[in-house]
Write a protein that holds these residues in place. Structure first.
Motif, PDB file in Angstrom:
ATOM      1  N   GLY A   1       0.798  -1.361   0.049  1.00 12.41           N
ATOM      2  CA  GLY A   1       0.128  -0.149   0.205  1.00 12.41           C
ATOM      3  C   GLY A   1       0.559   1.110  -0.069  1.00 12.41           C
ATOM      4  N   GLN A   2       2.213   1.207   0.045  1.00 11.37           N
ATOM      5  CA  GLN A   2       3.017   2.489  -0.053  1.00 11.37           C
ATOM      6  C   GLN A   2       4.456   2.245  -0.444  1.00 11.37           C
ATOM      7  OE1 GLN A   2       4.922   4.873   3.255  1.00 11.37           O
ATOM      8  NE2 GLN A   2       3.003   5.840   3.328  1.00 11.37           N
ATOM      9  N   PRO A   3       4.749   1.753  -1.648  1.00 11.67           N
ATOM     10  CA  PRO A   3       5.846   1.244  -1.875  1.00 11.67           C
ATOM     11  C   PRO A   3       6.773   2.480  -1.912  1.00 11.67           C
ATOM     12  CG  PRO A   3       4.396   0.431  -3.449  1.00 11.67           C
ATOM     13  CD  PRO A   3       3.552   1.283  -2.613  1.00 11.67           C
ATOM     14  N   ARG A   4       8.149   2.305  -1.646  1.00 18.40           N
ATOM     15  CA  ARG A   4       9.195   3.194  -1.425  1.00 18.40           C
ATOM     16  C   ARG A   4      10.622   2.888  -2.100  1.00 18.40           C
ATOM     17  NH1 ARG A   4       8.808   3.823   5.121  1.00 18.40           N
ATOM     18  NH2 ARG A   4       6.480   4.259   5.167  1.00 18.40           N
ATOM     19  N   ASP A   5      10.421   1.949  -3.088  1.00 20.16           N
ATOM     20  CA  ASP A   5      11.608   1.501  -3.863  1.00 20.16           C
ATOM     21  C   ASP A   5      11.588   1.961  -5.463  1.00 20.16           C
ATOM     22  OD1 ASP A   5       9.437  -0.018  -4.652  1.00 20.16           O
ATOM     23  OD2 ASP A   5      10.408  -1.882  -4.079  1.00 20.16           O
ATOM     24  N   GLY A   6      10.423   3.060  -5.679  1.00 20.65           N
ATOM     25  CA  GLY A   6      10.745   3.751  -6.824  1.00 20.65           C
ATOM     26  C   GLY A   6       9.696   3.241  -7.878  1.00 20.65           C
ATOM     27  N   ASP A   7       8.998   2.049  -7.467  1.00 27.95           N
ATOM     28  CA  ASP A   7       7.945   1.370  -8.489  1.00 27.95           C
ATOM     29  C   ASP A   7       6.743   1.690  -7.549  1.00 27.95           C
ATOM     30  OD1 ASP A   7       6.126  -0.104  -9.744  1.00 27.95           O
ATOM     31  OD2 ASP A   7       7.642  -1.759 -10.174  1.00 27.95           O
ATOM     32  N   PRO A   8       5.913   2.447  -8.090  1.00 23.74           N
ATOM     33  CA  PRO A   8       4.769   2.837  -7.424  1.00 23.74           C
ATOM     34  C   PRO A   8       3.589   1.630  -7.505  1.00 23.74           C
ATOM     35  CG  PRO A   8       4.543   4.143  -9.485  1.00 23.74           C
ATOM     36  CD  PRO A   8       6.125   3.309  -9.453  1.00 23.74           C
TER      37      PRO A   8
ATOM     38  N   ALA B   1      -5.594  13.012   0.745  1.00 28.15           N
ATOM     39  CA  ALA B   1      -5.673  14.394   0.756  1.00 28.15           C
ATOM     40  C   ALA B   1      -6.855  15.071   1.381  1.00 28.15           C
ATOM     41  CB  ALA B   1      -5.302  14.971  -0.594  1.00 28.15           C
ATOM     42  N   ALA B   2      -8.010  14.274   0.721  1.00 30.13           N
ATOM     43  CA  ALA B   2      -9.410  15.003   0.937  1.00 30.13           C
ATOM     44  C   ALA B   2      -9.718  14.776   2.635  1.00 30.13           C
ATOM     45  CB  ALA B   2     -10.500  14.119   0.018  1.00 30.13           C
ATOM     46  N   ALA B   3      -9.094  13.670   3.111  1.00 33.71           N
ATOM     47  CA  ALA B   3      -9.564  13.534   4.603  1.00 33.71           C
ATOM     48  C   ALA B   3      -8.436  14.534   5.500  1.00 33.71           C
ATOM     49  CB  ALA B   3      -9.023  12.049   4.972  1.00 33.71           C
ATOM     50  N   GLY B   4      -7.706  15.142   4.690  1.00 34.38           N
ATOM     51  CA  GLY B   4      -7.097  16.208   5.683  1.00 34.38           C
ATOM     52  C   GLY B   4      -5.780  15.649   6.176  1.00 34.38           C
ATOM     53  N   LEU B   5      -5.501  14.574   5.758  1.00 38.41           N
ATOM     54  CA  LEU B   5      -4.222  14.066   6.134  1.00 38.41           C
ATOM     55  C   LEU B   5      -2.983  14.911   5.107  1.00 38.41           C
ATOM     56  CD1 LEU B   5      -5.030  10.434   6.094  1.00 38.41           C
ATOM     57  CD2 LEU B   5      -4.061  11.448   7.935  1.00 38.41           C
ATOM     58  N   PRO B   6      -1.673  14.821   5.469  1.00 40.20           N
ATOM     59  CA  PRO B   6      -0.592  15.483   4.998  1.00 40.20           C
ATOM     60  C   PRO B   6      -0.708  15.108   3.298  1.00 40.20           C
ATOM     61  CG  PRO B   6       0.110  14.593   7.042  1.00 40.20           C
ATOM     62  CD  PRO B   6      -1.005  13.969   6.569  1.00 40.20           C
ATOM     63  N   GLN B   7      -0.308  16.122   2.550  1.00 43.65           N
ATOM     64  CA  GLN B   7      -0.579  15.999   0.971  1.00 43.65           C
ATOM     65  C   GLN B   7       0.613  15.019   0.485  1.00 43.65           C
ATOM     66  OE1 GLN B   7      -2.753  17.198  -1.475  1.00 43.65           O
ATOM     67  NE2 GLN B   7      -1.763  16.067  -2.763  1.00 43.65           N
ATOM     68  N   ARG B   8       1.675  15.208   1.281  1.00 41.83           N
ATOM     69  CA  ARG B   8       2.581  14.226   1.038  1.00 41.83           C
ATOM     70  C   ARG B   8       2.603  12.742   0.922  1.00 41.83           C
ATOM     71  NH1 ARG B   8       7.280  12.088   0.074  1.00 41.83           N
ATOM     72  NH2 ARG B   8       8.629  11.036   1.675  1.00 41.83           N
ATOM     73  N   LEU B   9       1.510  12.249   2.043  1.00 39.24           N
ATOM     74  CA  LEU B   9       1.092  10.864   1.848  1.00 39.24           C
ATOM     75  C   LEU B   9       0.315  10.504   0.525  1.00 39.24           C
ATOM     76  CD1 LEU B   9       0.040  10.428   5.675  1.00 39.24           C
ATOM     77  CD2 LEU B   9       2.406   9.804   4.532  1.00 39.24           C
ATOM     78  N   ALA B  10      -0.262  11.288  -0.088  1.00 41.24           N
ATOM     79  CA  ALA B  10      -0.995  11.248  -1.342  1.00 41.24           C
ATOM     80  C   ALA B  10      -0.057  11.243  -2.403  1.00 41.24           C
ATOM     81  CB  ALA B  10      -1.961  12.289  -1.417  1.00 41.24           C
ATOM     82  N   ASP B  11       0.758  12.190  -2.480  1.00 35.03           N
ATOM     83  CA  ASP B  11       1.556  12.375  -3.519  1.00 35.03           C
ATOM     84  C   ASP B  11       2.763  11.125  -3.638  1.00 35.03           C
ATOM     85  OD1 ASP B  11       0.591  14.840  -3.879  1.00 35.03           O
ATOM     86  OD2 ASP B  11       2.511  16.030  -2.919  1.00 35.03           O
ATOM     87  N   ARG B  12       3.185  10.722  -2.224  1.00 33.86           N
ATOM     88  CA  ARG B  12       4.166   9.523  -2.609  1.00 33.86           C
ATOM     89  C   ARG B  12       3.791   8.291  -3.085  1.00 33.86           C
ATOM     90  NH1 ARG B  12       6.169   8.448   3.426  1.00 33.86           N
ATOM     91  NH2 ARG B  12       7.868   7.118   2.429  1.00 33.86           N
ATOM     92  N   LEU B  13       2.331   7.981  -3.051  1.00 36.17           N
ATOM     93  CA  LEU B  13       1.872   6.873  -3.713  1.00 36.17           C
ATOM     94  C   LEU B  13       2.120   6.921  -5.241  1.00 36.17           C
ATOM     95  CD1 LEU B  13      -1.503   6.467  -1.835  1.00 36.17           C
ATOM     96  CD2 LEU B  13       0.824   5.464  -1.247  1.00 36.17           C
ATOM     97  N   HIS B  14       2.080   8.144  -5.760  1.00 37.63           N
ATOM     98  CA  HIS B  14       1.972   8.055  -7.193  1.00 37.63           C
ATOM     99  C   HIS B  14       3.753   7.810  -7.887  1.00 37.63           C
ATOM    100  CE1 HIS B  14      -1.846   9.508  -8.186  1.00 37.63           C
ATOM    101  NE2 HIS B  14      -1.656  10.341  -7.258  1.00 37.63           N
ATOM    102  N   ILE B  15       4.534   8.206  -6.847  1.00 36.74           N
ATOM    103  CA  ILE B  15       6.037   8.001  -7.214  1.00 36.74           C
ATOM    104  C   ILE B  15       6.620   6.718  -6.584  1.00 36.74           C
ATOM    105  CG2 ILE B  15       6.350  10.578  -7.851  1.00 36.74           C
ATOM    106  CD1 ILE B  15       7.748  10.890  -5.274  1.00 36.74           C
ATOM    107  N   GLY B  16       6.047   6.140  -5.636  1.00 39.51           N
ATOM    108  CA  GLY B  16       6.538   4.931  -5.259  1.00 39.51           C
ATOM    109  C   GLY B  16       7.560   5.305  -4.226  1.00 39.51           C
ATOM    110  N   GLN B  17       7.429   6.536  -3.472  1.00 38.11           N
ATOM    111  CA  GLN B  17       8.711   6.808  -2.530  1.00 38.11           C
ATOM    112  C   GLN B  17       8.370   7.309  -1.106  1.00 38.11           C
ATOM    113  OE1 GLN B  17      11.907   6.100  -2.629  1.00 38.11           O
ATOM    114  NE2 GLN B  17      12.219   5.892  -4.818  1.00 38.11           N
TER     115      GLN B  17
END
Ligand code: ZN
Length: 246
Positions: A192-199, A230-246
Motif C-alpha cells: 500500500g505504500q511502496p518506497r523503492d521507486g516502483d509505485p 488528501a481529502a481526509a485532511g492528511l498530509p498531501q505528501r502521503l498522497a503524492d508519494r503513492l504516485h512515485i513509489g517513494q
C-alpha cells in the motif's frame, strides 16, 4: 505449497484488492501478511476485514501497534504520527480487536516471519548486509520473510559463511530467487505504500516445496487511494508519494 506473501498494506484498499486478485489468479493456496495493515491510508477497517478474511496468518506492525496505543509514536515522522492519530479517530472497534490478537513475529512451514527484522520484529529496518547478517544470526530458520522497509529486496548468505559472503539487493517485478541453499531474508515490498521507486503494489509468490520466490508488482488505480488521503485532511505528501513509489 504456493503462498502469497504480502506486507505493509497501510489501509490502501485499491492496492490490497489488486494484489489479492493477482495472487488468486496465480493460484496460491495460502496468503501470509507481515503486518502494518493500517496507518497512512483512509480505509483501515475495509483492509482489516479483507486481511482477516483472506490471510491465513497476519503479523502486527509498528503502525498497527501505534494505533492500538501499544507503541510510543515520539520517534515516528510527523506525517506518520498524524496518520496514526487520524486512524485512531476513524478506526472501528472490530479492527482494533483484530489487531490486538496479532504478534510481530511467527513461523509457517519452518519459515520465520517478522514484521521488521528477526532481532527486532517491530522496529529495525533491514537494508544493509550487516543488518541482514545480524538478523540471520538471531533466528533458527534458514529462510526469513520481513517487511517494514517498503522496499522489495533479498539478502542471501552462502552456506558455511559467517558474514563476508552475504549478498543482496533490490528485486524488481518478475525477479526469481532460488532459496534452496544458504540463509535468506526476503522482503516482498509494500502493498500500500511502496518506497523503492516502483509505485505498483508489491507481493511475493513463495513456493515452499520448490523453494523459490518470485517478486510481483501489480498496477492499480493509485488516484483512488491517493485522492481520499488528501481529502481526509492528511498530509498531501502521503498522497503524492503513492504516485512515485517513494
Ligand atoms: Zn509499514
Amino acid at each position: 505449497m504456493r503462498v502469497a506473501v504480502i506486507t505493509d498494506v497501510h489501509a490502501n484498499l485499491p492496492a490490497l484488492e489488486a494484489v489479492l486478485e493477482a495472487a488468486e489468479a496465480a493460484g496460491v493456496e495460502e496468503t501470509w501478511c507481515l503486518g502494518d495493515v493500517v496507518g497512512y491510508g483512509v480505509e483501515p477497517d475495509a483492509c482489516a476485514d479483507l486481511v482477516r478474511e483472506r490471510c491465513d496468518v497476519c503479523l502486527v506492525g509498528n503502525h498497527d501497534l501505534a494505533v492500538l496505543g501499544a507503541l510510543d509514536i515520539s520517534s515516528f515522522s510527523e506525517a506518520a504520527a498524524v496518520a496514526v492519530e487520524w486512524t485512531r479517530e476513524n478506526v472501528g472497534e472490530s479492527t482494533l480487536e483484530f489487531l490486538r490478537t496479532l504478534e510481530p513475529s511467527g513461523e509457517q512451514e519452518g519459515i520465520g516471519l517478522f514484521h521488521a527484522s528477526p532481532r527486532d520484529p517491530v522496529w529495525e529496518y533491514v537494508l544493509s548486509r550487516e543488518q541482514a547478517n545480524a538478523g540471520m544470526d538471531s533466528h533458527p530458520s534458514r529462510i526469513g520473510l520481513i517487511g517494514h522497509s517498503h522496499v522489495a529486496l533479498f539478502f542471501n548468505r552462502p552456506e558455511g559463511e559467517e558474514t563476508g559472503g552475504t549478498r543482496g539487493g533490490q528485486a524488481g517485478d518478475g525477479a526469481l530467487l532460488d532459496l534452496s541453499r544458504g540463509g535468506w531474508l526476503v522482503n516482498p515490498g509494500s502493498v500500500g505504500q511502496p518506497r523503492d521507486g516502483d509505485p505498483r503494489a508489491a507481493w511475493l509468490e513463495l513456493d515452499t516445496e520448490a523453494e523459490t520466490a518470485c517478486f510481483h508488482r501489480v498496477p492499480y488505480e493509485i488516484a483512488m487511494a491517493a485522492d481520499p488521503i488528501a481529502a481526509a485532511g492528511l498530509p498531501q505528501r502521503l498522497a503524492d508519494r503513492l504516485h512515485i513509489g517513494q
